[in-house]
Design a protein around this motif. Structure first.
Motif, short mmCIF file in Angstrom:
data_model
loop_
_atom_site.label_atom_id
_atom_site.label_comp_id
_atom_site.label_asym_id
_atom_site.label_seq_id
_atom_site.Cartn_x
_atom_site.Cartn_y
_atom_site.Cartn_z
N ARG A 88 0.84 -1.20 0.00
CA ARG A 88 0.00 0.00 0.00
C ARG A 88 0.87 1.25 0.00
N ILE A 89 0.36 2.31 -0.61
CA ILE A 89 1.10 3.57 -0.69
C ILE A 89 0.50 4.55 0.31
N ARG A 90 1.32 5.02 1.24
CA ARG A 90 0.86 5.95 2.27
C ARG A 90 0.79 7.37 1.73
N GLU A 91 0.24 8.27 2.54
CA GLU A 91 0.09 9.65 2.11
C GLU A 91 1.43 10.37 1.95
N ASP A 92 2.50 9.85 2.58
CA ASP A 92 3.82 10.45 2.39
C ASP A 92 4.52 9.92 1.13
N GLY A 93 3.89 8.99 0.42
CA GLY A 93 4.45 8.43 -0.80
C GLY A 93 5.21 7.13 -0.61
N ARG A 94 5.31 6.64 0.62
CA ARG A 94 6.03 5.40 0.89
C ARG A 94 5.15 4.19 0.53
N MET A 95 5.66 3.30 -0.35
CA MET A 95 4.96 2.05 -0.62
C MET A 95 5.41 1.03 0.41
N VAL A 96 4.49 0.59 1.24
CA VAL A 96 4.81 -0.29 2.35
C VAL A 96 4.56 -1.74 1.93
N HIS A 97 5.59 -2.56 2.07
CA HIS A 97 5.51 -3.97 1.70
C HIS A 97 6.53 -4.75 2.51
N ASP A 98 6.45 -6.05 2.50
CA ASP A 98 7.39 -6.88 3.24
C ASP A 98 8.80 -6.77 2.65
N LEU A 99 9.80 -6.83 3.53
CA LEU A 99 11.20 -6.94 3.12
C LEU A 99 11.74 -8.27 3.61
N TYR A 100 12.97 -8.58 3.20
CA TYR A 100 13.53 -9.89 3.49
C TYR A 100 14.95 -9.76 4.01
N LEU A 101 15.20 -10.38 5.16
CA LEU A 101 16.55 -10.46 5.70
C LEU A 101 17.15 -11.77 5.17
N LEU A 102 18.28 -11.65 4.46
CA LEU A 102 18.87 -12.79 3.77
C LEU A 102 20.35 -12.92 4.11
N GLN A 103 20.90 -14.09 3.89
CA GLN A 103 22.33 -14.33 4.09
C GLN A 103 22.92 -14.95 2.84
N VAL A 104 24.12 -14.51 2.49
CA VAL A 104 24.81 -15.07 1.33
C VAL A 104 25.26 -16.50 1.65
N LYS A 105 24.97 -17.41 0.74
CA LYS A 105 25.30 -18.81 0.94
C LYS A 105 26.80 -19.07 0.81
N ALA A 106 27.22 -20.15 1.39
CA ALA A 106 28.57 -20.66 1.15
C ALA A 106 28.58 -21.36 -0.22
N PRO A 107 29.73 -21.41 -0.88
CA PRO A 107 29.78 -22.10 -2.18
C PRO A 107 29.22 -23.52 -2.14
N SER A 108 29.42 -24.22 -1.03
CA SER A 108 28.94 -25.60 -0.93
C SER A 108 27.42 -25.69 -0.88
N GLU A 109 26.75 -24.57 -0.57
CA GLU A 109 25.29 -24.58 -0.47
C GLU A 109 24.61 -24.26 -1.79
N GLN A 110 25.36 -23.75 -2.75
CA GLN A 110 24.77 -23.35 -4.03
C GLN A 110 24.34 -24.58 -4.82
N GLN A 111 23.10 -24.54 -5.37
CA GLN A 111 22.56 -25.67 -6.11
C GLN A 111 22.46 -25.42 -7.61
N TYR A 112 22.39 -24.15 -8.02
CA TYR A 112 22.24 -23.80 -9.43
C TYR A 112 22.71 -22.37 -9.62
N PRO A 113 22.91 -21.91 -10.87
CA PRO A 113 23.39 -20.55 -11.10
C PRO A 113 22.50 -19.49 -10.46
N TRP A 114 23.10 -18.47 -9.89
CA TRP A 114 22.43 -17.36 -9.23
C TRP A 114 21.71 -17.77 -7.94
#
Length: 403
Positions: free
Chosen positions: A345-371
């Motif tokens: 939703r877009i507030r009156e100040d112009g901010r579009m409010v939506h979920d964000l995601y906290l993520l961690q970069v994988k170790a090379p051994s955890e990678q299963q496919y490109p990207w």
């Protein structure tokens, strides 16, 4: 002579009608403004232009009988260049909307042009939280993230891992990101040992890294972006800083940055994102289409550019007009519903409010496919991620409250 004159009088309205219809079908133009070849080209650049074209195509290519056209421009990360280009777009090319806009100093300059000339500004990659704070405008909508949200994610999560030391890009975005993250760290009970600013386009970060070590930092936070952040993280690893026990935090990392750094070097980094291509079936389906055209997975800003333009076109259709104030009101009235956000939703100040995601970069051994670079730690609800409406200092909010 009388008969030809009568015939002309009869035909004139009939001829005028098709001409008026043709005039009403003039293109609706959207300008995508960003860095096309410099330090922010990978996270915005040509990819954002591709995303904009995809939004127009997915919408159907026209609205209210008018073909929709995308115009692209390179602001070279210079406010004066960006302002001149936007003024020309509006005054000579009849551009209705300006989208994307990395580099907060450029974004804030464009915000003022949009305010003055009554044109919508849909910010996706520019990040200063001042855009919906003290510099808010009825014509400005902030889509993907902002510096407050990045701080609420990464800063709050790592608050006590310090003392922190900031290596900050010396312009509006870096200043806002350091300010907002330092506040989140303090609120979380952490400490800041110091900070240093560097110019945009820095290639040698050795002196700044030495200052961080000299200050006794246990966590070095990079409040910069693009090639600056890639170079800084690479050099920190070359100097053995993570191996010495000092943690690194990339406050504004993108999937393309991790691709450039490599998993071996980037593994373990915590980052906050407004979008990740591999979250679910919807994000994967759109991202694979994008990859076919760009040969890289989309950044959150590129996905946000698509979403903002699609929502704008839906609003034009629903409102039955491209009038700026009417369309802005319709955009704020309707929930955002696409792969980027369901129920944003877009507030009156112009901010579009939506979920964000906290993520961690994988170790090379955890990678299963490109990207396959990131793993989800947690979803950050929009109301938690973005600054409370009454704390930003937006004059529009104060005016609404007084009314």
């Amino acid at each position: 002579m009388r008969a030809p004159l009568l015939l002309a009088a009869v035909l004139a309205p009939l001829l005028a009608a098709p001409l008026a219809a043709a005039a009403d079908q003039k293109p609706l133009r959207i300008g995508v403004l960003n860095d096309q070849a410099g330090i922010y080209a990978d996270m915005a650049g040509p990819g954002s232009v591709i995303a904009a074209h995809m939004a127009v195509e997915d919408f159907g290519g026209s609205v209210l009988g008018r073909p929709v056209e995308i115009i692209a421009g390179d602001h070279q990360n210079k406010p004066d260049v960006g302002a001149a280009l936007v003024n020309r777009w509006i005054d000579e090319d009849n551009v209705e909307v300006i989208a994307d806009i990395p580099t907060s100093s450029v974004l804030l300059a464009v915000q003022e042009i949009g305010r003055r000339k009554n044109k919508l500004v849909l910010a996706s990659t520019g990040g200063s939280s001042d855009f919906t704070g003290k510099a808010c405008a009825p014509t400005g909508i902030h889509w993907t993230y902002d510096t407050y949200a990045l701080a609420a994610g990464t800063g709050a999560s790592l608050a006590k891992e310090g003392p922190w030391f900031f290596i900050t890009a010396d312009y509006a975005f870096g200043t806002a990101l350091e300010r907002d993250t330092a506040a989140a760290v303090a609120k979380g009970g952490g400490k800041v040992a110091g900070a240093v600013k560097h110019p945009q386009g820095t290639t040698d970060f050795s002196s700044y890294l030495l200052q961080a070590q000299g200050a006794g930092a246990k966590l070095i936070a990079f409040a910069n972006s693009g090639a600056d952040q890639v170079n800084a993280i690479k050099q920190a690893n070359e100097f053995g800083i993570p191996q010495s026990g000092v943690k690194l935090a990339g406050l504004y990392l993108h999937i393309t940055d991790i691709h450039a750094i490599g998993l071996k070097t980037a593994q373990g980094l915590i980052l906050t994102q407004g979008f990740y291509w591999d979250l679910n079936d919807e994000t994967r389906a759109w991202s694979k289409r994008f990859y076919e055209r760009h040969k890289a997975m989309p950044t959150m800003g590129q996905a946000g550019t698509y979403s903002a333009i699609l929502h704008y076109l839906k609003a034009v259709k629903a409102a039955g007009t491209a009038d700026t104030a009417t369309v802005a009101a319709q955009m704020k009235a309707a929930p955002v519903d696409d792969f980027f956000s369901h129920g944003g939703r877009i507030r009156e100040d112009g901010r579009m409010v939506h979920d964000l995601y906290l993520l961690q970069v994988k170790a090379p051994s955890e990678q299963q496919y490109p990207w396959d670079y990131l793993k989800l730690i947690r979803v950050i609800p929009g109301d938690e991620a973005f600054r409370p409406l009454n704390e930003g200092g937006c004059p529009l909010v104060a005016k609404a409250a007084s009314n």
